[in-house]
Design a protein around this motif. Structure first.
Motif, PDB file in Angstrom:
ATOM      1  N   ASP A 376       0.850  -1.185   0.000  1.00 13.59           N
ATOM      2  CA  ASP A 376       0.000   0.000   0.000  1.00 13.59           C
ATOM      3  C   ASP A 376       0.890   1.240   0.000  1.00 13.59           C
ATOM      4  N   PRO A 377       0.792   2.113  -1.013  1.00 14.47           N
ATOM      5  CA  PRO A 377       1.704   3.263  -1.107  1.00 14.47           C
ATOM      6  C   PRO A 377       1.695   4.149   0.135  1.00 14.47           C
ATOM      7  N   ALA A 378       0.530   4.379   0.733  1.00 19.24           N
ATOM      8  CA  ALA A 378       0.465   5.257   1.905  1.00 19.24           C
ATOM      9  C   ALA A 378       1.187   4.614   3.091  1.00 19.24           C
ATOM     10  N   PHE A 379       0.961   3.322   3.311  1.00 16.14           N
ATOM     11  CA  PHE A 379       1.639   2.633   4.414  1.00 16.14           C
ATOM     12  C   PHE A 379       3.143   2.619   4.182  1.00 16.14           C
ATOM     13  N   ARG A 380       3.537   2.325   2.960  1.00 19.59           N
ATOM     14  CA  ARG A 380       4.962   2.241   2.644  1.00 19.59           C
ATOM     15  C   ARG A 380       5.646   3.595   2.813  1.00 19.59           C
ATOM     16  N   THR A 381       4.978   4.661   2.389  1.00 17.97           N
ATOM     17  CA  THR A 381       5.551   6.005   2.538  1.00 17.97           C
ATOM     18  C   THR A 381       5.730   6.357   4.007  1.00 17.97           C
ATOM     19  N   ALA A 382       4.721   6.046   4.822  1.00 22.57           N
ATOM     20  CA  ALA A 382       4.828   6.330   6.258  1.00 22.57           C
ATOM     21  C   ALA A 382       5.939   5.505   6.894  1.00 22.57           C
ATOM     22  N   LEU A 383       6.067   4.237   6.505  1.00 19.39           N
ATOM     23  CA  LEU A 383       7.118   3.389   7.075  1.00 19.39           C
ATOM     24  C   LEU A 383       8.495   3.877   6.652  1.00 19.39           C
ATOM     25  N   ALA A 384       8.643   4.303   5.416  1.00 17.20           N
ATOM     26  CA  ALA A 384       9.931   4.832   4.955  1.00 17.20           C
ATOM     27  C   ALA A 384      10.312   6.082   5.744  1.00 17.20           C
ATOM     28  N   ALA A 385       9.344   6.952   6.016  1.00 18.42           N
ATOM     29  CA  ALA A 385       9.628   8.149   6.816  1.00 18.42           C
ATOM     30  C   ALA A 385       9.998   7.772   8.237  1.00 18.42           C
ATOM     31  N   GLU A 386       9.333   6.762   8.775  1.00 17.75           N
ATOM     32  CA  GLU A 386       9.631   6.268  10.125  1.00 17.75           C
ATOM     33  C   GLU A 386      11.073   5.768  10.221  1.00 17.75           C
ATOM     34  N   ILE A 387      11.498   4.997   9.222  1.00 17.45           N
ATOM     35  CA  ILE A 387      12.868   4.471   9.213  1.00 17.45           C
ATOM     36  C   ILE A 387      13.868   5.612   9.097  1.00 17.45           C
ATOM     37  N   ALA A 388      13.591   6.555   8.209  1.00 17.94           N
ATOM     38  CA  ALA A 388      14.511   7.682   8.019  1.00 17.94           C
ATOM     39  C   ALA A 388      14.643   8.505   9.287  1.00 17.94           C
ATOM     40  N   GLN A 389      13.527   8.783   9.943  1.00 22.17           N
ATOM     41  CA  GLN A 389      13.592   9.566  11.181  1.00 22.17           C
ATOM     42  C   GLN A 389      14.346   8.806  12.272  1.00 22.17           C
ATOM     43  N   LEU A 390      14.119   7.507  12.357  1.00 25.44           N
ATOM     44  CA  LEU A 390      14.817   6.703  13.352  1.00 25.44           C
ATOM     45  C   LEU A 390      16.328   6.805  13.163  1.00 25.44           C
ATOM     46  N   LEU A 391      16.792   6.637  11.942  1.00 29.07           N
ATOM     47  CA  LEU A 391      18.230   6.673  11.681  1.00 29.07           C
ATOM     48  C   LEU A 391      18.790   8.080  11.840  1.00 29.07           C
ATOM     49  N   ASP A 392      18.026   9.078  11.477  1.00 29.15           N
ATOM     50  CA  ASP A 392      18.497  10.450  11.656  1.00 29.15           C
ATOM     51  C   ASP A 392      18.603  10.823  13.130  1.00 29.15           C
ATOM     52  N   ARG A 393      17.652  10.361  13.935  1.00 31.73           N
ATOM     53  CA  ARG A 393      17.694  10.670  15.370  1.00 31.73           C
ATOM     54  C   ARG A 393      18.962  10.123  16.014  1.00 31.73           C
ATOM     55  N   HIS A 394      19.392   8.968  15.551  1.00 30.23           N
ATOM     56  CA  HIS A 394      20.514   8.285  16.200  1.00 30.23           C
ATOM     57  C   HIS A 394      21.702   8.145  15.244  1.00 30.23           C
ATOM     58  N   GLN A 395      21.881   9.169  14.401  1.00 30.82           N
ATOM     59  CA  GLN A 395      22.890   9.065  13.357  1.00 30.82           C
ATOM     60  C   GLN A 395      24.308   8.969  13.898  1.00 30.82           C
TER      61      GLN A 395
END
Length: 809
Positions: A376-395
């Motif tokens: 589902d494009p909406a779910f996938r987009t939200a999950l991709a943003a979640e992963i990016a924010q997680l890695l950025d927070r703890h870069q």
């Protein structure tokens, strides 16, 4: 991107909260007609606010997902500001002066909103009913797991905590559970990309940031060294700082977790960019062969537990909540914690403390068991943003080492009989690898936990959830036979808390029907984890647990505590022996989520259980363990994980229970840094002795083998026991004694026994705990235990499982 914590200011003014019917208030203007607002801490949850107002029952948590929950406050300011919302659980609308400025559908995404302030403004948060949203028509998944309900949770980006009957209380996560902050726009660096790496012993710090209208040259500083960043495009600055010989970051079991402050100098201003650690994480074998990590080129046996939130009700995320729990993890010798997919992403102070304390972090995505709609494009987009924010927070977090795709998604599908193309979580794995490659290429990516074998839960490949010894009631030998490569979960038992915690919870009698409410079980199973514990009580001590529970409940609980400690220590001794293929084990679970005999090795009040003490012995960086090699005798495995050489004395003694020596050996040993050595009983004794009673040339000459490793001053470093004929828990006189004495750092408790004493346990009358508990004493043995948290002159009792005495001190 990295955040400047010194610039953002918390919205710490008073907030008020009210619970309404779903849809009762279309907007904040409808709140004015309502009464019943209560003070609400932010960050915090609605459940936490109700608890603080005296309107909450742990025994019967207030359902909140079926309601709307409103928060409101007033803010003052002038000019443009950025409001940042770190975590809103779960369906949230943000309103400013009656205008909706944000709608969030994920508990796991942070949001920033630019607002123009001109005086005093009304800010409101509306947390809409999740239950109503889940009740809407949704596409069904290919499978429906037993773990959590309802099935529509597969579409929601919220924690599964509260939705897992059988082991997690029904506490609904609703509210602004992570900080809300504000900052002025401009005048500071943004989009900061800060990375630390190591190459050939040189630390490399790279920085990339934007800073329009920077007030002069930008200088990056770290470890007493500096470099000027180049402006590679208007407002974009980049640079690299090489740090030859920089002190590396290590897990605390293997060295010092060194951190280095990073600062950016811009004209007359200095910006704190936090701290970084320089380290490498590498795989020692392919993932198919089994996860195995090296830190800075040194193999590390990863041991610890699967983390649980510090406060299930309030979801506290401050240092004060995390610090005592993480200190207990360090004291127990744990060097890894896994934040699993059934939990939630922990707040920044958790990761800061793990960086400081030297605890490796395995971080799962918050995905577990469900067939998530990644197509589902909406779910996938939200999950991709979640992963990016997680890695950025703890870069720049050196403790973060593993990024996992979630928990038991592959296993759930495979166990339902689906073929590999269905159960393989390929889409999420691809997203993880792409994101990690772009933001944290130093991390190890694990597709799912478990995964890696012909079936995702195969024990001899990848990572596994090993419950052979444990839930499946397999014999101890299975821990070797299964050839476990890395157990990302293992050894789940209904661990009995200490008496003080049972008294506080009112759960003191295992025959009371209320007792079962604190015992975890897998949903749909016709057995629970107390039955698992009871199985090993029977195996170890030759008693009937059910009869013991009925006739002598106190001893039933005592043997339960002792059995869990014995199983955990024995299993990890097997996995840490030289020649073992196992590279790590994480116990399920770190801390109980509710009162009772839960999975946690720490109880809900934060007190260690018998399992914690056993793991503290099993996880020692300097370790000595015995393994039964049958006709090859006993093998003594010595391990020095530290960076320092070790000169010690090793003794191996074979006695009967009264202390009569059948054979004995003693020798000086030297272990280099990171060195492991194995010595057979034959090599130590210099002659044949039936150390394992395997040859059956008549009655065994001994009932106990005791391995002891001491330092130059005679202080105990590690010890191990072997029982060729099993553990006889029949009460008898052991000559047990206990007395308080003055030690170097305060009062100590000296415990001794004339005969072998099994599972010696100390119970204090008041608060506090001993430095060790549920340990064995060899005949004539003595231990000096530090007492912490007692205050004043402590008192209590000492008993042994096989002793008839109760000794007061």
């Amino acid at each position: 991107m990295a955040l400047l914590r010194t610039v953002d200011r918390a919205l710490d003014q008073p907030w008020a909260m009210i619970v309404t019917g779903p849809g009762a208030c279309a907007g904040p203007g409808d709140l004015d007609a309502l009464t019943g607002f209560i003070p609400a801490p932010v960050p915090g949850t609605a459940a936490g606010a109700l608890r603080a107002a005296g309107r909450w029952s742990d025994a019967a948590p207030t359902p909140l997902h079926g309601s709307d929950v409103w928060y409101r406050t007033r803010i003052e300011g002038r000019g443009r500001e950025i409001l940042r919302f770190e975590g809103l659980a779960t369906l949230c609308e943000v309103w400013l002066d009656g205008r909706r400025v944000l709608a969030s559908r994920s508990m796991f995404l942070a949001h920033e909103v630019a607002v123009d302030l001109d005086g005093t403004h009304d800010l409101a948060l509306a947390f809409r009913s999740l239950a109503q949203d889940l009740a809407r028509p949704h596409t069904r998944g290919r499978w429906r797991p037993q773990l959590a309900t309802p099935g529509s949770l597969r579409h929601a980006r919220t924690t599964l905590l509260g939705f897992m009957p059988g082991w997690c209380p029904g506490v609904d996560a609703v509210g602004p559970y992570r900080p809300i902050t504000r900052r002025g726009e401009g005048g500071r660096p943004t989009a900061i990309d800060l990375r630390a790496s190591v190459a050939d012993g040189t630390g490399i710090l790279t920085a990339r940031l934007t800073f329009p209208d920077a007030p002069g040259p930008l200088t990056l500083r770290c470890d007493g060294r500096e470099t000027v960043l180049a402006e590679t495009a208007p407002g974009l600055f980049e640079g690299r700082l090489d740090l030859p010989g920089v002190a590396l970051w290590w897990p605390h079991t293997h060295g010092e977790p060194r951190l280095h402050a990073v600062a950016l100098e811009a004209g007359d201003e200095t910006f704190d960019l936090g701290r970084v650690g320089f380290r490498t994480i590498t795989m020692l074998r392919t993932f198919a062969e089994g996860l195995s990590l090296a830190v800075n080129g040194v193999p590390v046996f990863c041991r610890g537990a699967c983390w649980t939130p510090a406060d299930l009700v309030g979801l506290a995320g401050d240092r004060a909540a995390y610090a005592p729990l993480l200190a207990l993890a360090v004291e127990a010798g744990m060097n890894m914690l896994r934040v699993g997919g059934t939990m939630l992403y922990e707040a920044q102070p958790f990761h800061d403390l793990c960086d400081e304390l030297g605890i490796l972090v395995w971080q799962d995505l918050m995905l577990a068991n469900f067939d998530y709609p990644v197509d589902d494009p909406a779910f996938r987009t939200a999950l991709a943003a979640e992963i990016a924010q997680l890695l950025d927070r703890h870069q720049s977090s050196p403790s973060l080492c593993i990024l996992g795709g979630g928990s038991e998604v592959e296993q759930q599908a495979a166990m339902l009989g689906f073929p590999e193309p269905v159960w393989r979580a390929a889409a999420v794995e691809a997203m993880l690898r792409e994101a990690a490659g772009a933001r944290r290429p130093d991390l190890v990516v694990v597709p799912n936990s478990p995964s890696g074998g012909d079936l995702p839960f195969s024990t001899d490949a990848g990572v596994t959830h090993y419950y052979g010894v444990g839930a499946y009631c397999r014999p101890f030998e299975d821990a070797r036979r299964a050839e476990v490569r890395f157990a990302s979960e293992c050894l789940a038992f209904a661990n009995v808390p200490e008496p003080a915690s049972l008294r506080e919870s009112g759960l003191t009698d295992p025959r009371d029907p209320a007792w079962a409410g604190g015992v975890p079980r897998d949903r749909g199973a016709d057995w629970d984890f107390e039955g698992v514990r009871d199985h090993y009580v029977g195996v170890l001590y030759g008693v009937d647990p059910e009869r013991l529970r009925r006739d002598d409940p106190e001893r039933y609980l005592t043997l339960g505590r002792a059995a869990v400690a014995e199983v955990m220590e024995t299993t990890f001794a097997e996995w840490r022996r030289t020649g073992s293929v196992t590279a790590g084990g994480l116990v399920w679970l770190w801390r109980d989520l509710a009162p009772g005999a839960g999975w946690g090795v720490i109880d809900v009040a934060g007190r260690p259980k018998s399992a914690w003490y056993a793991l503290k012995r099993a996880f020692r960086p300097v370790q000595a363990v015995l393994s039964d090699e049958g006709l090859n005798g006993l093998h003594a495995h010595l391990r020095n994980e530290t960076a320092r050489p070790l000169d010690a004395t090793l003794s191996l003694t074979f006695t009967n229970t009264a202390g009569k020596v059948a054979a004995k050996a003693e020798r000086a040993v030297s272990l280099g840094p990171r060195e492991a050595v194995t010595l057979s009983s034959a090599a130590l004794l210099g002659r044949f002795f039936d150390a394992t009673a395997a040859y059956r040339f008549g009655p065994a000459a001994h009932a106990l083998a005791h391995l002891r490793l001491t330092d130059r001053d005679g202080a105990l470093l590690a010890e191990s026991f072997h029982f060729p004929a099993g553990r006889d828990a029949t009460p008898r006189e052991t000559g047990l004694s206990a007395a308080l004495a003055e030690g170097r750092d305060g009062v100590v408790l000296r415990v001794a026994a004339e005969r072998h004493a099994l599972a010696v346990h100390v119970t204090l009358d008041g608060e506090g705990r001993p430095s060790d508990n549920w340990f064995h004493l060899a005949p004539g043995g003595e231990r000096s235990l530090a007492l912490t948290g007692t205050g004043g002159r402590p008192s209590g009792t000492v008993r042994a499982v096989n002793g008839s005495e109760t000794v007061r001190f």
